[in-house]
Design a protein around this motif. Structure first.
Motif, short mmCIF file in Angstrom:
data_model
loop_
_atom_site.label_atom_id
_atom_site.label_comp_id
_atom_site.label_asym_id
_atom_site.label_seq_id
_atom_site.Cartn_x
_atom_site.Cartn_y
_atom_site.Cartn_z
N THR A 242 63.27 17.26 31.08
CA THR A 242 62.80 18.40 31.87
C THR A 242 62.37 19.50 30.93
OG1 THR A 242 64.46 17.84 33.54
CG2 THR A 242 63.35 19.97 33.76
N ASP A 246 60.55 24.54 33.52
CA ASP A 246 61.11 24.01 34.77
C ASP A 246 62.60 24.29 34.87
OD1 ASP A 246 58.61 23.01 35.48
OD2 ASP A 246 58.96 21.12 34.42
N GLY A 279 60.83 17.26 26.85
CA GLY A 279 61.80 18.08 27.53
C GLY A 279 63.23 17.73 27.13
#
Length: 376
Positions: A242, A246, A279
């Motif tokens: 992620t 976000d 991420g």
């Protein structure tokens, strides 16, 4: 019973307990509840709970008669209260808790939300000590100030003040707070934000009662913990990568730099890792395994022992005050009983009283002697 969706780790116990409570409301007995929970556990929980924990859940809900929950509410009222708590929790997750006291306000509010979800009520009675332990805050003054700010901004209402009974044998009563939907300005601001709170994030923040190890791990950095912001970021991390932007939206944190610092602390603790530029993701290490390596480990146990000592000292003081009060009352009654009773004559006494007349004559005699001695 209707099929249940995927139940993530961290919400399994809470979700299965809720399902077991519904089954008990329908009149099912222990063996039937246990069989249904085992089916749901194998079909929906990832990973499934051990069989002994499932049996313990079925045993715990069967302590209560069919059709009666722990709070004495009807099934409809209990579910309605939980839905209100979840709605408020979703707004609280989206809201950006900025400012010096924002972190403590959020921690105290979510502690109240967890209690409200477990009881199915929006009116909650809790002491400052209980909230401090549940929120992972060391100082009760911090909890008191956070409650005052939540009341002034419209998140809470004080329904009843804390009360110390005059009788020593009666228990203490904490203050009662009512959970409220925040003002329209806050709701509108949260509605305008492009952020969707996943059900697993919402249930994990509101429904799950945190263990002491997790509370200690995410205490403030000054106590040796990873910090409250690291706990918020860790709660929204998933197994897949992620991006930071976000994570910032999901955690409801205003500053990207705060998220990056939280991720660095999680990386150093081994709870999170980075996969190139794609991420961040959770590692296989649990918070309970990391907590003993932190300086904040054991703070909750020490805090609970301190509060127990304070409570014991306060109870002794209450008993001592009650003893002194009873002794003073007994002495006063003894003095009143030993005081002579003056019986007055029914007929009024006319003329000067004899002892007053004798004193007047003696005074006149003394004045006459002085005058003669002075030569008058």
């Amino acid at each position: 019973m209707a099929e249940v969706g995927w139940i993530a780790e961290g919400t399994r116990n809470c979700t299965l307990t809720s399902i077991a409570g519904r089954l008990r409301w329908r009149g099912l007995q222990r063996h039937a509840i246990e069989a249904e929970l085992e089916r749901i556990n194998l079909a929906s929980c990832r990973p499934p709970l051990p069989a002994n924990e499932v049996r313990a859940i079925a045993k715990s809900v069967c302590r209560y008669p069919a059709g009666q929950n722990t709070e004495g509410l009807s099934a409809e009222a209990h579910d309605d209260g939980r839905q209100k708590v979840l709605r408020l929790g979703e707004i609280a997750l989206i809201h950006r808790w900025a400012g010096p006291g924002g972190a403590s306000e959020r921690a105290v509010l979510f502690a109240l939300l967890r209690i409200g979800y477990q009881t199915g009520r929006v009116q909650i009675r809790a002491s400052e000590r209980r909230l401090a332990l549940a929120a992972g805050i060391s100082q009760r003054n911090t909890v008191r100030r956070a409650l005052g700010r939540l009341i002034s901004t419209g998140w809470l209402a004080l329904a009843r003040k804390a009360k110390v009974p005059n009788e020593a044998h009666l228990p203490l009563r904490g203050a009662t707070y009512r959970l409220l939907l925040p003002p329209a300005a806050i709701r509108q601001t949260c509605a305008n934000r492009t952020r969707v709170v996943g059900p697993e994030v919402l249930l994990g923040q509101v429904c799950r009662i945190r263990a002491e190890g997790e509370i200690d791990a995410f205490r403030h950095g000054s106590t040796g913990g990873l910090g409250e912001s690291a706990g918020r970021v860790y709660a929204v991390l998933g197994a897949g990568p992620t991006r930071v932007v976000d994570l910032q939206r999901l955690a409801g944190i205003a500053s990207r730099r705060t998220v990056e610092r939280a991720l660095d602390r999680l990386l150093s603790a081994g709870l999170a890792d980075q996969r190139g530029r794609s991420g961040w993701f959770k590692t296989g290490i649990t918070v309970e395994a990391v907590a003993p390596r932190l300086r904040s480990y054991g703070k909750s146990a020490d805090q609970r022992e301190q509060y127990a000592r304070e409570r014991e000292a306060f109870e002794r003081l209450r008993l001592l005050k009650a003893h002194y009060k009873a002794a003073a009352l007994a002495q006063r009654r003894a003095r009143e009983a030993s005081r002579p009773v003056l019986v007055r004559s029914a007929a009024p006494v006319c003329g000067p009283r004899p002892h007053y007349e004798a004193q007047r004559k003696a005074l006149l005699r003394e004045q006459a002697v002085r005058l003669i001695a002075a030569g008058y």
